[in-house]
Design a protein around this motif. Structure first.
Motif, PDB file in Angstrom:
ATOM      1  N   GLN A 188      13.189  21.018  -2.396  1.00 58.54           N
ATOM      2  CA  GLN A 188      13.205  21.418  -1.240  1.00 58.54           C
ATOM      3  C   GLN A 188      13.282  19.993  -0.216  1.00 58.54           C
ATOM      4  OE1 GLN A 188       9.730  24.303  -1.365  1.00 58.54           O
ATOM      5  NE2 GLN A 188      10.972  25.644  -0.777  1.00 58.54           N
ATOM      6  N   HIS A 190      13.134  18.492   3.258  1.00 62.14           N
ATOM      7  CA  HIS A 190      12.823  18.775   4.822  1.00 62.14           C
ATOM      8  C   HIS A 190      12.619  17.718   5.298  1.00 62.14           C
ATOM      9  CE1 HIS A 190       8.349  19.413   4.014  1.00 62.14           C
ATOM     10  NE2 HIS A 190       8.671  19.484   2.850  1.00 62.14           N
ATOM     11  N   GLY A 352       4.587  24.525  -0.151  1.00 59.82           N
ATOM     12  CA  GLY A 352       6.220  24.545   0.079  1.00 59.82           C
ATOM     13  C   GLY A 352       6.225  24.309   1.495  1.00 59.82           C
TER      14      GLY A 352
END
Ligand code: FES
Ligand code: FE
Length: 433
Positions: A188, A190, A352
């Protein structure tokens, strides 16, 4: 660097950081040359490139690289930039390839980095040698599956020397499986509109847990699996800017401590696993491996949060007020499928980027970054726990260890005096205040 940034005053139990460290463009530029161009930096985990030809491409310390397992089985960290005119030679984030073809003029490189194909080669003179135009190979090494690279060919430390006391914690993580750990497929990516160091500090800061993550705490309390508020555990400085804290968990966790949430047949499988750990490591170490929560900070860009699953965060500066974060989950390769499902769910729902916790953390560090715009208050305080012989998990010892190393590197004195200072701290059991 102009002016003092870190004010470390053990006599008066005071530790302050000038907030220009988070906001100043000049500081951010110097961090690149003095820290990210020199230090060992985390790149990825060996399990992310399991097959011959597997690769991942990502930015490390602001530089695009490809971590590739060559057809010879060796993992290399290659510059993701064509030696011809500079284009990225790999635009996929992950895949498997025998070669990389630069899309600009079709120069082709083997997965070991050698230039193997040049279209219309008769355009070059007799002095042109393909061997002069391979992809740059960065110096890299791995410890228990964790791959690091340095962009400084003169870096005097080996990876193990750089990791210092952090190897103890990487061992506690790597030992969670008899057959090896693996990154669960999919990363992930970000970011946050905040300085990268705020995320490093936040990830090892337990003091904020019950205040900032109230929603999550009340949710877990409603399930009845959370122990009442208590103190304890310990924080440690591990040398060279690394730090950790460790706590027997208040909440549920894989292996022994997720048991209340499982049906009896899964619970008995977990207990059998836990018994094998006791056989392998003895009761005390087995308990530490399978039953404690910990956050491990490895200077400058790696956080491993080993609680409610294992989250690896690679944190990179983009500018003084912006960072990028690559987040993956790590798990035993031989994990029970039911436990794996729960682990994935905990990763996604807690640590997450869209989980219960991380949006709170991102929001608050962006709030700090905005707060710094009011320049009346010049310093942040990180003195919590300085008076204690053994700082607790809620103390700020790991952050102080980070800042001391940051200060040494920014003043170029790590290789001389700082080296000896850190060594001395390690000899004293890593309990430096
Ligand atoms: Fe890569 Fe020309 S820039 S082949
Ligand atoms: Fe948090």
């Amino acid at each position: 660097m102009d002016g003092q940034i870190v004010f470390d005053d053990p006599e008066n139990l005071s530790f302050r950081v000038d907030r220009r460290a988070y906001t100043d463009d000049d500081v951010a530029a110097q961090e690149i040359t003095k820290i990210f161009d020199r230090c060992w930096l985390y790149v990825g985990h060996e399990s992310e490139v399991p097959e011959l030809g597997s690769y991942v491409s990502r930015d490390v310390g602001g530089r695009p690289v490809v971590m590739a397992r060559g057809s010879d089985g060796v993992i290399r960290v290659l510059a993701n930039s064509c030696p011809h005119r500079g284009a990225l030679i790999c635009s996929q984030s992950t895949g498997q390839a025998r070669s990389f073809r630069c899309p600009y003029h079709d120069w082709t490189f083997s997965n070991q980095g050698d230039l193997v194909g040049v279209p219309l080669p008769d355009g070059y003179g007799p002095g042109f040698r393909k061997s002069d135009f391979g992809l740059a190979r960065h110096r890299s090494d791995s410890y228990r599956g964790f791959v690091f690279a340095t962009f400084d060919p003169e870096q005097p430390l080996t990876l193990t020397e750089h990791l210092a006391g952090a190897t103890e914690y990487l061992d506690l993580i790597a030992d969670q499986s008899e057959v090896g750990m693996e990154v669960i497929q999919g990363a992930q990516l970000h970011g946050a509109r905040a300085n990268w160091k705020l995320m490093m500090e936040n990830s090892v800061d337990i003091y904020h847990f019950r205040a900032l993550h109230k929603r999550y705490v009340s949710y877990i309390e409603s399930l009845g699996t959370m122990a009442p508020r208590r103190r304890g555990g310990f924080a440690r400085a591990l040398g060279r800017g690394h730090g950790a804290n460790e706590l027997v968990p208040a909440a549920a966790r894989p292996l022994a401590y997720w048991t209340p949430m499982f049906p009896p047949e899964v619970r008995s499988r977990m207990e059998a696993t836990a018994a094998r750990f006791v056989e392998r490591f003895g009761a005390e170490r087995a308990q530490r491996i399978t039953g404690a929560n910990r956050a491990l900070m490895i200077f400058p860009n790696l956080m491993i949060i080993d609680a409610i699953g294992i989250t690896i965060r690679k944190i990179d500066p983009v500018s003084a007020g912006q960072m990028s974060i690559t987040s993956v989950a790590l798990a035993p390769q031989d994990e029970d499928p039911d436990i794996r499902e729960l682990r994935k769910s905990h990763y996604l729902t807690f640590l997450g980027p869209a989980g219960f916790a991380t949006p709170d953390d991102i929001e608050i560090i962006e709030s700090c970054q905005r707060g710094y715009l009011n320049r009346t208050l010049r310093h942040s305080d990180l003195s919590r726990g300085m008076a204690k012989e053994v700082p607790e998990t809620t103390d700020e010892l790991p952050a102080r260890e980070f800042w001391r190393q940051w200060d040494r590197l920014m003043h170029d004195d790590d290789r001389e005096e700082g080296h000896h200072l850190t060594r001395r701290a390690e000899r004293q059991g890593g309990q430096r205040r």
